[in-house]
Design a protein around this motif. Structure first.
Motif, PDB file in Angstrom:
ATOM      1  N   GLU A 106       5.661  13.815  -8.366  1.00  0.00           N
ATOM      2  CA  GLU A 106       5.708  15.247  -8.061  1.00  0.00           C
ATOM      3  C   GLU A 106       7.005  15.638  -7.355  1.00  0.00           C
ATOM      4  O   GLU A 106       7.369  16.809  -7.360  1.00  0.00           O
ATOM      5  N   LEU A 107       7.685  14.681  -6.720  1.00  0.00           N
ATOM      6  CA  LEU A 107       8.849  14.990  -5.884  1.00  0.00           C
ATOM      7  C   LEU A 107      10.145  14.939  -6.698  1.00  0.00           C
ATOM      8  O   LEU A 107      10.187  14.440  -7.829  1.00  0.00           O
ATOM      9  N   ALA A 108      11.224  15.379  -6.066  1.00  0.00           N
ATOM     10  CA  ALA A 108      12.487  15.591  -6.772  1.00  0.00           C
ATOM     11  C   ALA A 108      13.170  14.289  -7.205  1.00  0.00           C
ATOM     12  O   ALA A 108      13.701  14.229  -8.306  1.00  0.00           O
ATOM     13  N   TRP A 152      10.996   6.934  -4.414  1.00  0.00           N
ATOM     14  CA  TRP A 152       9.972   7.120  -3.387  1.00  0.00           C
ATOM     15  C   TRP A 152       9.092   5.885  -3.226  1.00  0.00           C
ATOM     16  O   TRP A 152       8.608   5.604  -2.124  1.00  0.00           O
ATOM     17  N   GLY A 153       8.898   5.133  -4.264  1.00  0.00           N
ATOM     18  CA  GLY A 153       8.150   3.870  -4.138  1.00  0.00           C
ATOM     19  C   GLY A 153       8.900   2.864  -3.280  1.00  0.00           C
ATOM     20  O   GLY A 153       8.317   2.196  -2.424  1.00  0.00           O
ATOM     21  N   ILE A 154      10.224   2.748  -3.502  1.00  0.00           N
ATOM     22  CA  ILE A 154      11.037   1.819  -2.715  1.00  0.00           C
ATOM     23  C   ILE A 154      11.134   2.276  -1.258  1.00  0.00           C
ATOM     24  O   ILE A 154      11.012   1.466  -0.326  1.00  0.00           O
ATOM     25  N   ALA A 200       0.831  -1.214   0.000  1.00  0.00           N
ATOM     26  CA  ALA A 200       0.000   0.000   0.000  1.00  0.00           C
ATOM     27  C   ALA A 200       0.865   1.264   0.000  1.00  0.00           C
ATOM     28  O   ALA A 200       0.603   2.210  -0.760  1.00  0.00           O
ATOM     29  N   PHE A 201       1.891   1.289   0.826  1.00  0.00           N
ATOM     30  CA  PHE A 201       2.747   2.466   0.903  1.00  0.00           C
ATOM     31  C   PHE A 201       3.529   2.675  -0.386  1.00  0.00           C
ATOM     32  O   PHE A 201       3.770   3.815  -0.792  1.00  0.00           O
ATOM     33  N   SER A 202       3.958   1.584  -1.035  1.00  0.00           N
ATOM     34  CA  SER A 202       4.724   1.755  -2.278  1.00  0.00           C
ATOM     35  C   SER A 202       3.852   2.331  -3.388  1.00  0.00           C
ATOM     36  O   SER A 202       4.317   3.137  -4.198  1.00  0.00           O
ATOM     37  N   VAL A 203       2.595   1.946  -3.443  1.00  0.00           N
ATOM     38  CA  VAL A 203       1.686   2.516  -4.450  1.00  0.00           C
ATOM     39  C   VAL A 203       1.497   4.009  -4.205  1.00  0.00           C
ATOM     40  O   VAL A 203       1.575   4.828  -5.131  1.00  0.00           O
ATOM     41  N   ILE A 204       1.267   4.355  -2.944  1.00  0.00           N
ATOM     42  CA  ILE A 204       1.079   5.773  -2.611  1.00  0.00           C
ATOM     43  C   ILE A 204       2.378   6.551  -2.828  1.00  0.00           C
ATOM     44  O   ILE A 204       2.377   7.655  -3.385  1.00  0.00           O
TER      45      ILE A 204
END
Length: 153
Positions: free
Chosen positions: A77-79, A85-87, A66-70
């Motif tokens: 959007e992030l740098a 950010w998924g990992i 769930a967290f990796s999808v979010i």
């Protein structure tokens, strides 16, 4: 004939013993042994040779997904991008899930075990004639025996 049965340490055990005595089984032919409770605490983590059937990573895997999808969605959007950010969010979700499982196993389930206070079982051995075997077995079942076994001499 010998009958072996197991009971919880309750009033039903006492009632079964007194009923057996009233039906003609001598007091010397009734033997009750209380089992000792476990004194050491069970292992939290399983080994290759022993498993208690509970998984420590099931919540962690679900939260990592769930967290990796979010995290991937927000990562556009992030740098550093969606892969990083998924990992990272998957790792955070996994650690959070394992922490939740450790908390529930160590704190909440330990409190339930202490509150429940389940006592050890009692093994009842009755030595009787073959003619009384069926009567003794019925008495044991009527008084909520957990299990009954017969052994003929």
């Amino acid at each position: 004939m010998q009958l072996f049965s197991t009971f919880e340490n309750t009033l039903f055990l006492e009632m079964a013993i007194s009923t057996l005595e009233k039906k003609g089984v001598k007091k010397e032919n009734i033997y009750a042994v209380a089992l000792d409770n476990r004194t050491e605490e069970r292992n939290l983590f399983d080994s290759i040779h022993n498993s208690d059937g509970t998984s420590m990573i099931d919540i962690g895997i679900a939260l990592a997904t769930a967290f990796s999808v979010i995290g991937t969605s927000i990562g556009f959007e992030l740098a550093w991008g969606p892969i990083f950010w998924g990992i990272m969010s998957a790792f955070i979700g996994f650690v959070l899930g394992v922490a939740i499982r450790l908390f529930t196993e160590k704190v909440l389930k330990k409190q339930k075990r202490v509150l429940r206070g389940k006592q050890s079982e009692v093994i009842l051995i009755v030595d009787c004639d073959d003619s009384q075997g069926e009567l003794v077995e019925n008495i044991l079942w009527e008084h909520l025996a957990l299990g009954v076994a017969k052994v003929k001499k």
